[in-house]
Design a protein around this motif. Structure first.
Motif, PDB file in Angstrom:
ATOM      1  N   PRO A  76      64.954  -2.441  57.077  1.00  0.00           N
ATOM      2  CA  PRO A  76      65.433  -1.347  57.691  1.00  0.00           C
ATOM      3  C   PRO A  76      64.400  -1.285  59.174  1.00  0.00           C
ATOM      4  O   PRO A  76      63.393  -1.974  59.104  1.00  0.00           O
ATOM      5  N   ASP A  77      64.848  -0.859  60.273  1.00  0.00           N
ATOM      6  CA  ASP A  77      63.997  -0.628  61.308  1.00  0.00           C
ATOM      7  C   ASP A  77      63.014   0.546  61.145  1.00  0.00           C
ATOM      8  O   ASP A  77      63.123   1.725  61.315  1.00  0.00           O
ATOM      9  N   LEU A  78      61.843  -0.048  60.764  1.00  0.00           N
ATOM     10  CA  LEU A  78      60.625   0.950  60.348  1.00  0.00           C
ATOM     11  C   LEU A  78      59.969   1.863  61.243  1.00  0.00           C
ATOM     12  O   LEU A  78      59.475   2.585  61.082  1.00  0.00           O
ATOM     13  N   SER A  79      60.395   1.489  62.474  1.00  0.00           N
ATOM     14  CA  SER A  79      60.007   2.086  63.784  1.00  0.00           C
ATOM     15  C   SER A  79      60.510   3.386  63.721  1.00  0.00           C
ATOM     16  O   SER A  79      59.962   4.492  64.418  1.00  0.00           O
ATOM     17  N   LYS A  80      61.774   3.682  63.080  1.00  0.00           N
ATOM     18  CA  LYS A  80      62.320   4.864  63.279  1.00  0.00           C
ATOM     19  C   LYS A  80      62.278   5.874  62.042  1.00  0.00           C
ATOM     20  O   LYS A  80      62.921   6.758  61.932  1.00  0.00           O
ATOM     21  N   ILE A  81      61.342   5.416  61.279  1.00  0.00           N
ATOM     22  CA  ILE A  81      61.082   5.999  60.050  1.00  0.00           C
ATOM     23  C   ILE A  81      59.733   6.555  59.694  1.00  0.00           C
ATOM     24  O   ILE A  81      58.838   5.880  60.019  1.00  0.00           O
ATOM     25  N   THR A  82      59.619   7.745  59.646  1.00  0.00           N
ATOM     26  CA  THR A  82      58.362   8.543  59.178  1.00  0.00           C
ATOM     27  C   THR A  82      58.108   8.569  57.880  1.00  0.00           C
ATOM     28  O   THR A  82      58.677   9.277  56.968  1.00  0.00           O
ATOM     29  N   VAL A  83      57.025   8.000  57.435  1.00  0.00           N
ATOM     30  CA  VAL A  83      56.692   7.696  56.070  1.00  0.00           C
ATOM     31  C   VAL A  83      55.696   8.921  55.807  1.00  0.00           C
ATOM     32  O   VAL A  83      55.880   9.389  54.753  1.00  0.00           O
ATOM     33  N   TYR A  84      54.837   9.226  56.489  1.00  0.00           N
ATOM     34  CA  TYR A  84      54.041  10.304  56.346  1.00  0.00           C
ATOM     35  C   TYR A  84      53.825  11.583  57.437  1.00  0.00           C
ATOM     36  O   TYR A  84      54.061  11.020  58.655  1.00  0.00           O
TER      37      TYR A  84
END
Length: 230
Positions: A44-52
């Motif tokens: 998945p496009d990790l740039s669009k995901i906020t992990v923390y």
């Protein structure tokens, strides 16, 4: 080394590293936006995901403080535990069910009055999961280091499965038998309250999010909430 469980040091290390990875992986690969679990040919496009987020960490800390407050102020039965190797028997306050009902009432009441939106939990699930993992890791390290410093010699207050001499295994199993401050027992509290009560809150948040998105709550969602709450 004495007989071990969970595959020994290698097994517990794999569990401590693998289980958080499974949580993150399931969220990233299997979700409503992906219509289930897609093939794994692309990430998945990790740039669009906020992990923390600091906000999620603040919510986790507030949740823990809130539950500790409920443990403190809500009356409950005091039960005596089993006889320890030292000959002592510790006391445990039993008010978990009442605390769960009180927590549900406060959260539902605040949601209905507009003080907070429980759907936020659904929308920030990954950040909350990460914050919870960080919090539990830090707490575990603090309890382990504290036990090592205070109980550096053989003691009846050491947990036998967590006293093998292999630090990573002892860390996983728990070095101190009953880590507590006064009558507040960390094992009893953390095992039964933040996760189990929080589980029901997360389920409710998912139901609210489904109603927001689809203008209905499906039978499967109702059943999941009811049976897991029971």
């Amino acid at each position: 080394m004495t007989e071990t469980e969970f595959g020994g040091p290698l097994g517990v290390t794999a569990m401590m590293l693998g289980l958080p990875s499974v949580i993150w992986g399931l969220f990233l690969f299997c979700n409503d936006k992906e219509a289930g679990c897609p093939d794994y040919t692309s990430l998945p496009d990790l740039s669009k995901i906020t992990v923390y987020s600091h906000e999620a960490m603040a919510v986790v800390l507030a949740w823990m403080a809130f539950l500790i407050g409920l443990w403190w102020i809500i009356p409950g039965t005091w039960a005596v535990g089993v006889t320890l190797p030292s000959g002592n028997r510790l006391q445990y306050k039993l008010n978990g069910f009442a605390s769960g009902i009180a927590a549900a009432a406060v959260l539902a009441g605040g949601h209905m009055r507009g003080w907070w939106d429980l759907v936020w939990i659904h929308d920030n699930y990954l950040q909350l999961a990460t914050a919870s993992i960080i919090f539990s890791t830090v707490l575990s390290v603090v309890l382990y280091v504290s036990a090592r410093q205070r109980l550096s010699i053989p003691s009846p207050y050491l947990a036998k499965p967590g006293s093998t001499g292999v630090w990573i295994y002892d860390f996983f199993m728990g070095h101190e038998l009953n880590p507590r401050i006064g009558n507040f027992d960390f094992k009893q509290f953390c095992e039964l309250r933040p996760g189990l009560i929080g589980w029901a809150v997360i389920n409710a948040s998912c139901a609210l999010a489904q109603y927001r998105n689809e203008n209905k709550v499906t039978n499967a969602m109702w059943l999941g909430n009811i049976f897991q709450f029971i």
